[in-house]
Design an enzyme around this catalytic site. Sequence first.
Site, PDB file in Angstrom:
ATOM      1  N   ASP A   3       0.891  -1.170   0.000  1.00  0.00           N
ATOM      2  CA  ASP A   3       0.000   0.000   0.000  1.00  0.00           C
ATOM      3  C   ASP A   3       0.920   1.208   0.000  1.00  0.00           C
ATOM      4  O   ASP A   3       1.644   1.436   0.960  1.00  0.00           O
ATOM      5  CB  ASP A   3      -0.860  -0.057   1.280  1.00  0.00           C
ATOM      6  CG  ASP A   3      -1.689   1.207   1.513  1.00  0.00           C
ATOM      7  OD1 ASP A   3      -1.540   2.191   0.759  1.00  0.00           O
ATOM      8  OD2 ASP A   3      -2.489   1.188   2.473  1.00  0.00           O
ATOM      9  N   ASP A  16      -6.824  -0.506  -1.137  1.00  0.00           N
ATOM     10  CA  ASP A  16      -5.720   0.443  -1.370  1.00  0.00           C
ATOM     11  C   ASP A  16      -4.379  -0.253  -1.609  1.00  0.00           C
ATOM     12  O   ASP A  16      -3.324   0.379  -1.502  1.00  0.00           O
ATOM     13  CB  ASP A  16      -5.612   1.424  -0.191  1.00  0.00           C
ATOM     14  CG  ASP A  16      -5.403   0.719   1.139  1.00  0.00           C
ATOM     15  OD1 ASP A  16      -5.257  -0.513   1.158  1.00  0.00           O
ATOM     16  OD2 ASP A  16      -5.390   1.417   2.174  1.00  0.00           O
ATOM     17  N   TYR A  70       2.044   1.299  14.423  1.00  0.00           N
ATOM     18  CA  TYR A  70       0.945   1.039  13.491  1.00  0.00           C
ATOM     19  C   TYR A  70       1.239   1.602  12.116  1.00  0.00           C
ATOM     20  O   TYR A  70       1.549   2.770  11.959  1.00  0.00           O
ATOM     21  CB  TYR A  70      -0.360   1.685  14.004  1.00  0.00           C
ATOM     22  CG  TYR A  70      -1.494   1.417  13.049  1.00  0.00           C
ATOM     23  CD1 TYR A  70      -2.059   0.157  12.995  1.00  0.00           C
ATOM     24  CD2 TYR A  70      -1.952   2.390  12.166  1.00  0.00           C
ATOM     25  CE1 TYR A  70      -3.073  -0.127  12.094  1.00  0.00           C
ATOM     26  CE2 TYR A  70      -2.968   2.120  11.269  1.00  0.00           C
ATOM     27  CZ  TYR A  70      -3.519   0.862  11.248  1.00  0.00           C
ATOM     28  OH  TYR A  70      -4.525   0.572  10.355  1.00  0.00           O
ATOM     29  N   LYS A  78      -2.789  -2.605   8.246  1.00  0.00           N
ATOM     30  CA  LYS A  78      -2.785  -4.075   8.273  1.00  0.00           C
ATOM     31  C   LYS A  78      -1.976  -4.595   7.102  1.00  0.00           C
ATOM     32  O   LYS A  78      -1.619  -3.846   6.194  1.00  0.00           O
ATOM     33  CB  LYS A  78      -4.229  -4.577   8.182  1.00  0.00           C
ATOM     34  CG  LYS A  78      -4.912  -4.671   9.536  1.00  0.00           C
ATOM     35  CD  LYS A  78      -4.445  -5.877  10.310  1.00  0.00           C
ATOM     36  CE  LYS A  78      -5.062  -5.866  11.711  1.00  0.00           C
ATOM     37  NZ  LYS A  78      -4.216  -6.524  12.691  1.00  0.00           N
TER      38      LYS A  78
HETATM   39  P1  13P Z   1      -5.865   9.213  10.905  1.00  0.00           P
HETATM   40  O1  13P Z   1      -4.978   9.314  12.102  1.00  0.00           O
HETATM   41  O2  13P Z   1      -5.333   9.913   9.704  1.00  0.00           O
HETATM   42  O3  13P Z   1      -7.284   9.570  11.186  1.00  0.00           O
HETATM   43  O4  13P Z   1      -5.777   7.654  10.495  1.00  0.00           O
HETATM   44  C1  13P Z   1      -6.677   6.706  10.898  1.00  0.00           C
HETATM   45  C2  13P Z   1      -6.482   5.579   9.987  1.00  0.00           C
HETATM   46  O5  13P Z   1      -7.069   5.495   8.939  1.00  0.00           O
HETATM   47  C3  13P Z   1      -5.456   4.590  10.377  1.00  0.00           C
HETATM   48  O6  13P Z   1      -4.826   4.081   9.305  1.00  0.00           O
HETATM   49  P1  13P Z   2      -4.954  -0.439   5.260  1.00  0.00           P
HETATM   50  O1  13P Z   2      -4.139  -1.443   6.041  1.00  0.00           O
HETATM   51  O2  13P Z   2      -5.668  -1.061   4.118  1.00  0.00           O
HETATM   52  O3  13P Z   2      -4.098   0.705   4.842  1.00  0.00           O
HETATM   53  O4  13P Z   2      -6.092   0.105   6.208  1.00  0.00           O
HETATM   54  C1  13P Z   2      -5.730   0.735   7.378  1.00  0.00           C
HETATM   55  C2  13P Z   2      -6.855   1.228   8.197  1.00  0.00           C
HETATM   56  O5  13P Z   2      -6.588   1.694   9.272  1.00  0.00           O
HETATM   57  C3  13P Z   2      -8.236   1.145   7.736  1.00  0.00           C
HETATM   58  O6  13P Z   2      -9.110   1.755   8.652  1.00  0.00           O
HETATM   59 MG    MG Z   3      -3.977   2.127   3.525  1.00  0.00          MG
HETATM   60 MG    MG Z   4      -4.838  -2.020   2.495  1.00  0.00          MG
END
Ligand code: 13P
Ligand code: 13P
Ligand code: MG
Ligand code: MG
Length: 366
Positions: free
Chosen positions: A13, A53, A229, A232
Amino acid sequence: MPQKVTVTVIKADVGGYVGHSSVHPRLIDKARETLDKRGSNLLIDSYVATVGDDINLIMTHRNGVDCPAIHELAWDTFLACTAVAKELKLYGAGQDLLSDAFSGNVKGMGPGVAEMEFVERQAEPIIVFMADKTEPGAWNYPLYKMFADPFTTIGLVIDPKMHSGFKFEVHDLIGHKKVVFGCPEEVYDMLVFIGAPGRYCIKSVYSKTLGEICATSTTQRLNLMAGRYIGKDDPSMIVRCQSGMPAVGEALEAFANPHLVAGWMRGSNNGPLMPVAMEDATPTRFDGPPRAVALGFQLCNGNLVGPRDMFADKSFDKARQIANDIAQYIRGLGPFEPGRLPLDEMEYTTLPDVMKRLADRFEDVD
Ligand code: 13P
Ligand code: 13P
Ligand code: MG
Ligand code: MG
């Protein structure tokens, strides 16, 4: 010695459009263009696929697994896509590339890798499964069903080339160990481990009768590698089919009863893995529910004849309906387990901060 072909899937990603829901078309174009230009002397064929994504580079070549030039090609392709993602200010541009410098193999650097080398058979149907909003262990359940469950794969009962079973290589992603189980004789032992998919993952499956690799998956865990983090792992896997391996329809059947997987919103929730057509691989509700797509190819002297969008079939409508029903139900649980993941499996948490702030308000219970 017959010539071998290698099928390599490397995925990452490198920026979401919009949020984490899909890949911008310009990134797909850039990936295709880079593989065509830079891979012309290296690859037999390639196909760029997306799920949510995540970009999956599906490549065939004669260089075997762990080939530095192939890994570098993938790495450079993702860097080129990242540049476009940054230009467009896409969400999380470059999120899965953990390092600035390539070191010979993309393993441990962020992208997921699944690759296998084999002698192409008279007919060689393969399916590349790709998922978004979940973790590598999400394949444990369908791989078990395809290669060890006679209620899914009738070939285990009635095909003489499948009847003696398969060997499963299982990785402990936290202990960094691996173990091989022979099935059906060790099914109960194996289930003790693969039933805990956050830690134990089926890496590869081998046919006992043919002595050949049949399936392999990506097993990296980004958060374990990065210590923080970063989304995933959104795994992929390659499954060879027919003639002593599961029929195409048996491999797909393993997705007919959507199972719960870890991931979904913020990588911290449980949700059903919904099998979808490519055009529906755009997780939106609560950033999900988690999706799986299946691209089928016939290999022809290493060329990828296809793809066919295997889950586009109407016979998976019911599975999708069940997944939506489960999603509706489990969303109702909100921040309560098992909707939300257990504390130690969430991808990020406020627990330490809240705990610290409230530390002196906790009193001993008599
Ligand atoms: P933000 O901290 O940009 O709201 O991210 C939350 C999220 O989507 C984790 O990947
Ligand atoms: P991805 O691992 O697909 O980037 O998604 C992260 C996430 O936090 C979705 O809410
Ligand atoms: Mg993503
Ligand atoms: Mg993804």
